[in-house]
Design a protein around this motif. Structure first.
Motif, short mmCIF file in Angstrom:
data_model
loop_
_atom_site.label_atom_id
_atom_site.label_comp_id
_atom_site.label_asym_id
_atom_site.label_seq_id
_atom_site.Cartn_x
_atom_site.Cartn_y
_atom_site.Cartn_z
N THR A 1 77.11 26.49 -4.33
CA THR A 1 76.13 26.53 -5.42
C THR A 1 76.78 26.13 -6.74
N SER A 2 78.04 26.51 -6.95
CA SER A 2 78.69 26.15 -8.21
C SER A 2 78.99 24.65 -8.25
N ALA A 3 79.25 24.04 -7.10
CA ALA A 3 79.52 22.61 -7.07
C ALA A 3 78.26 21.83 -7.43
N VAL A 4 77.11 22.29 -6.96
CA VAL A 4 75.86 21.62 -7.27
C VAL A 4 75.53 21.79 -8.76
N ALA A 5 75.82 22.96 -9.30
CA ALA A 5 75.50 23.23 -10.69
C ALA A 5 76.38 22.42 -11.64
N ARG A 6 77.60 22.07 -11.22
CA ARG A 6 78.53 21.36 -12.09
C ARG A 6 78.49 19.85 -11.88
N LYS A 7 77.44 19.31 -11.40
CA LYS A 7 77.34 17.88 -11.14
C LYS A 7 77.46 17.13 -12.48
N ASP A 8 78.26 16.08 -12.48
CA ASP A 8 78.53 15.33 -13.71
C ASP A 8 77.54 14.19 -13.83
N LEU A 9 76.62 14.31 -14.76
CA LEU A 9 75.59 13.30 -14.94
C LEU A 9 76.15 12.00 -15.51
N VAL A 10 77.11 12.09 -16.41
CA VAL A 10 77.70 10.90 -17.02
C VAL A 10 78.42 10.08 -15.95
N GLN A 11 79.14 10.75 -15.08
CA GLN A 11 79.85 10.05 -14.02
C GLN A 11 78.86 9.35 -13.08
N ASP A 12 77.76 10.01 -12.77
CA ASP A 12 76.76 9.40 -11.89
C ASP A 12 76.15 8.16 -12.53
N ILE A 13 75.85 8.22 -13.82
CA ILE A 13 75.29 7.06 -14.51
C ILE A 13 76.30 5.92 -14.54
N TYR A 14 77.56 6.26 -14.80
CA TYR A 14 78.62 5.26 -14.86
C TYR A 14 78.77 4.55 -13.51
N ILE A 15 78.79 5.30 -12.43
CA ILE A 15 78.95 4.71 -11.09
C ILE A 15 77.73 3.85 -10.76
N LYS A 16 76.54 4.31 -11.13
CA LYS A 16 75.33 3.54 -10.86
C LYS A 16 75.37 2.20 -11.61
N GLU A 17 75.82 2.21 -12.86
CA GLU A 17 75.91 0.98 -13.63
C GLU A 17 76.98 0.04 -13.08
#
Length: 126
Positions: A24-40
């Motif tokens: 649950t803590s791993a899901v809560a700490r998901k890095d949104l900036v990293q996800d956007i960067y990888i998507k781009e």
């Protein structure tokens, strides 16, 4: 129930609760900036290279003209004998030092300056 069964049940409950806490803590700490960067990064398309990008930037190479061999004078022996007979000319004689604090200007004066004795100093000053 025996104490062994209770211990196993307690151990199983602890391991399940630890796994749930980490997940649950791993899901809560998901890095949104990293996800956007990888998507781009995945969506990036490199532009196609230009075929004539070098035009106007690179100059054509041409060989330099071949050097011409030196020409010998018609009267080489006469010029050599005239050169041997000529007296060497030196630059203008060195001028004596006129201002205080300037050093010698000619080679002979400089050598004389180096060979001169150091001035004597009073021991009382030191």
């Amino acid at each position: 129930m025996s104490s062994a069964v209770l211990r196993q049940a307690a151990f199983a409950a602890r391991s399940v609760s630890r796994k749930c806490a980490f997940s649950t803590s791993a899901v809560a700490r998901k890095d949104l900036v990293q996800d956007i960067y990888i998507k781009e990064l995945k969506a990036y398309k490199a532009p196609a290279p230009l075929k004539d990008a070098h035009v106007g930037v690179v100059k054509n190479y041409s060989l330099p003209p071949a050097p011409q061999p030196p020409t010998l004078p018609a009267d080489l022996a006469g010029e050599l004998s005239a050169w041997d007979a000529a007296e060497p000319t030196f630059a203008a004689a060195a001028k004596p030092v006129t201002e205080e604090g300037t050093g010698p200007t000619g080679a002979e004066q400089f050598l004389a300056f180096l060979e001169a004795d150091e001035p004597k100093h009073d021991e009382a000053h030191h």
